[in-house]
Design an enzyme around this catalytic site. Structure first.
Site, short mmCIF file in Angstrom:
data_model
loop_
_atom_site.label_atom_id
_atom_site.label_comp_id
_atom_site.label_asym_id
_atom_site.label_seq_id
_atom_site.Cartn_x
_atom_site.Cartn_y
_atom_site.Cartn_z
N GLU A 461 0.83 -1.21 0.00
CA GLU A 461 0.00 0.00 0.00
C GLU A 461 0.86 1.25 0.00
O GLU A 461 0.49 2.28 -0.57
CB GLU A 461 -0.97 -0.01 1.19
CG GLU A 461 -1.98 -1.16 1.16
CD GLU A 461 -2.75 -1.29 -0.15
OE1 GLU A 461 -2.94 -0.27 -0.84
OE2 GLU A 461 -3.15 -2.42 -0.50
N HIS A 467 3.34 6.44 -5.36
CA HIS A 467 2.87 6.80 -6.71
C HIS A 467 2.03 8.08 -6.64
O HIS A 467 2.06 8.91 -7.55
CB HIS A 467 2.04 5.63 -7.24
CG HIS A 467 1.92 5.54 -8.73
ND1 HIS A 467 1.14 4.59 -9.34
CD2 HIS A 467 2.46 6.27 -9.74
CE1 HIS A 467 1.21 4.75 -10.66
NE2 HIS A 467 2.00 5.76 -10.92
ZN LIG Z 1 -2.59 -2.69 -4.79
#
Ligand SMILES: [Zn+2]
Length: 671
Positions: A461, A467
């Protein structure tokens, strides 16, 4: 005064959670939807000829207030639900869907976008702007902008009904997960490690019973199935787990699933696609159902061979316990854990004290520091729940993001783990830094101790969070994780690899009481066990992925349960392994469109993550600064600014193959 609608003067512009009450949401959504509608009407109706700024950039900012209200609400609805929030979520589903359709059905607006797209070569657009324009047009066309009259009306009705059904599917599942628990006597605790006993007792208190209980929370039922020697109890718990969403009555999801599949097929047909899978895969890296099936089947054969060999070993252990008959699905985890102990001598219960949540948080932050220079400072700020924690993320003294971690299981949280952004990065209209949330369902404890699987989930996660946090684009439409579905798991699955770098655990996996480093032999065994039981894991995954694909290729099945059985029969699913997610609780596929005909994408991404991590291995350093810089430049900061295969090729210099995955999972070993 509605706190959702007034400017937020809090530090970093965090939502003022304490000032927001549940009754604020409905009027805030009404106001935000009205404002967004007014903006859209103004863009579509303006007299000026279309240009990129007055159409696309204006659209980018048209829903700012709606984004703000949604960012808070949907996070709360998933992580800390109440009856009021659930009721509102049900009310909102058709309203939000109707609004989205209204925008994409706006012929004047589409006319402007189409004019821009047709004349795109003369607009002097940057690569990012051209990509954003292309994606807007694609979104409109795929939403039915080219349809007229009855067909357009029918498509709107289908989409609206699908939104309602998706929410219903989730809520049925949550209701079933909450409703079931199995009381344990003191004698039933035999064989369970302390951490399982402790979370069973905590769960008992939550359920309002005197003794310990097993619930359907993955963090409790999985260790129960691993450790309980009481086969009848394992069977009872396993069957209840498998029956989520299929218990009959008001919360049964089987009819919901059938209706969803029929409506999806109709939607694809209205839009001119051969099937829903063809429609869904068009904007993905995979592009076609055939490409997906080919990849899955290349992995299936070696995975099944490995799983069948493992099943034979486990069945022999069952027989050695004096139990006749075949190995059953409720036996797999129990005997696999015994075998792990015998062959790898890796005792999960002995391991956990070295994997405290705080130690693993320090590890995930340290890796991000070494790779990308990020620093994390704990914030003392009120959030939406006492268990949630926040950090400010900076680099060389400059603010990057706020990161929120909400890690413990509770009844008000849906199951699983996920990453969401309460606010996404963008530069248009003034630099907006992200607020990113990781939500997990770890067993609460004092201190909270993780299994190795939990630690992987934590890193996974956090890869998604990076990201979002490192996103560096102008347009919110392509920010952070707004990428192709079969590309979005690359950063998350890639980040899991750093947990396997020996120096990371050597440094951070310390006993929560003594502070001692994990014993060297334990560490060695842990890392060697990385490929353990991957035949099982791969088979249960591909089973689900192939059923998902079959549901959406060709005509919709009248009876999804029958279709599921046929698919599993056709591939010869080993009898002691069930799909990772059976249809009535396959939330990835039915809670929304997100992973429908897209469940394969985890494996597609794993092909890439194995290949991407090999870039660091080839450089001879898991923290190689040059490879890390390329990773940030072409993947983590780039969002959806280019086609994913182009981004990947820029990072790696080539496209990935399937061999690093097979090797990484130990599926090429002789069996
Ligand atoms: Zn994922």
């Amino acid at each position: 005064m509605n706190a959702l609608l007034t400017p937020w003067t809090t530090e970093f512009g965090l939502p003022p959670f304490a000032a927001i009450s549940d009754t604020d949401f409905a009027p805030a959504f009404d106001a935000a939807l009205a404002e967004a509608r007014a903006h859209i009407a103004a863009i579509a109706g303006q007299a000026e000829a279309p240009d990129f700024a007055n159409t696309i950039e204006a659209l980018e900012l048209a829903e700012a207030l709606l984004d703000r209200v949604s960012g808070v609400f949907y996070n709360l609805a998933g992580a800390d639900s109440t009856e009021a929030r659930e009721a509102l979520q049900r009310d909102l589903a058709p309203k939000m869907s109707a609004f989205a359709s209204e925008v994409t059905n706006n012929a004047a607006l589409f006319g402007r976008i189409e004019a821009l797209w047709q004349g795109r070569d003369g607009l002097g657009l940057s690569l990012e702007q051209l990509r954003v324009l292309t994606l807007y047009r694609q979104m409109f066309v795929r939403s039915g902008a080219l349809l007229q009259g009855d067909q357009a009306a029918r498509l709107t009705a289908v989409k609206s009904r699908l939104a309602v059904l998706g929410t219903q599917f989730s809520q049925n599942l949550l209701a079933d997960e909450r409703a079931w628990f199995m009381e344990l006597s003191e004698a039933d605790l035999e064989g369970l490690p302390d951490f399982v006993v402790a979370s069973a007792r905590t769960a008992g208190v939550e359920k309002g019973v005197a003794g310990p209980v097993v619930t359907l929370s993955r963090s409790l039922i999985v260790p129960f199935l691993q450790f309980s020697p009481r086969r009848a109890l394992r069977q009872k718990a396993f069957e209840a787990w498998g029956l989520r969403g299929a218990n009959g009555g008001a919360t049964d999801n089987r009819g919901v699933a059938a209706e969803i599949l029929a409506l999806r097929a109709e939607r694809a047909q209205l839009l001119g696609y051969a099937s829903f899978a063809d429609y869904k895969l068009e904007p993905e890296m995979a592009k076609t159902p055939a490409a997906v099936r080919e990849l899955l089947m290349r992995v299936w054969a070696p995975a099944k061979r490995k799983a069948m060999a493992d099943a034979a070993v486990l069945e022999a252990m069952l027989h050695a316990d004096g139990i006749a008959g075949p190995l059953e699905p409720w036996d797999w985890r129990y005997y696999s854990e015994k075998r792990r102990l015998a062959e790898h001598d890796l005792d999960e219960a002995a391991l956990k004290p070295y994997l405290s949540l705080d130690a693993m948080l320090a590890a995930q932050f340290d890796c991000a520091n070494r790779l990308f220079g990020l620093e994390f400072r704990a914030l003392d700020t009120p959030l939406y729940h006492a268990d949630a924690r926040a950090w400010e993320v900076t680099r060389r003294g400059a603010h990057v993001a706020v990161f929120i971690g909400d890690y413990f299981a509770r009844g008000s949280k849906r199951s699983g783990a996920w990453c969401s952004a309460m606010r996404s990065q963008r530069k248009l209209g003034g630099e907006q830094s992200p607020i990113v949330v990781n939500v997990c369902n770890f067993a609460k404890g004092d201190p909270a101790l993780l299994s190795y699987d939990d630690a992987r989930t934590l890193f996974h996660e956090f890869g998604h969070a990076l990201h979002q946090m490192l996103s560096n684009v102008t347009y919110g439409f392509i920010s952070g994780t707004s990428v192709a579905r079969d590309f979005v798991e690359l950063p998350s699955q890639l980040y899991e690899h750093w947990l396997e770098v020996p120096e990371v655990l050597e440094k951070h996996a310390r006993h929560w009481q003594s502070g001692a480093a994990m014993p060297a032999d334990m560490l060695q065994r842990l890392l060697a066990a990385g490929t353990y039981d991957q035949g099982f894991a791969t088979v249960e995954f591909i089973g689900s992925a192939l059923v998902d694909l079959a549901f959406h290729e060709g005509a919709a099945p009248a009876d999804p349960m029958q279709k599921q059985a046929e698919v599993l029969e056709a591939i010869g699913m080993p009898r002691a392994i069930r799909m990772r997610h059976a249809t009535p609780h396959f939330a990835h596929v039915f809670s929304g469109d997100g992973y429908s005909s897209g469940y394969y994408s985890y494996m597609w991404s794993e092909v890439m993550d194995a290949d991407a991590f090999a870039a660091f291995e080839e450089a001879g350093d898991a923290f190689d600064p040059e490879v890390a810089a390329r990773l940030e430049q072409f993947i983590l900061s780039a969002g959806g600014s280019e086609e994913p295969d182009q981004l990947y090729t820029k990072f790696r210099g080539k496209m990935p193959g399937v061999e690093p995955l097979l090797k990484g999972r130990g599926l090429l070993e002789e069996v």
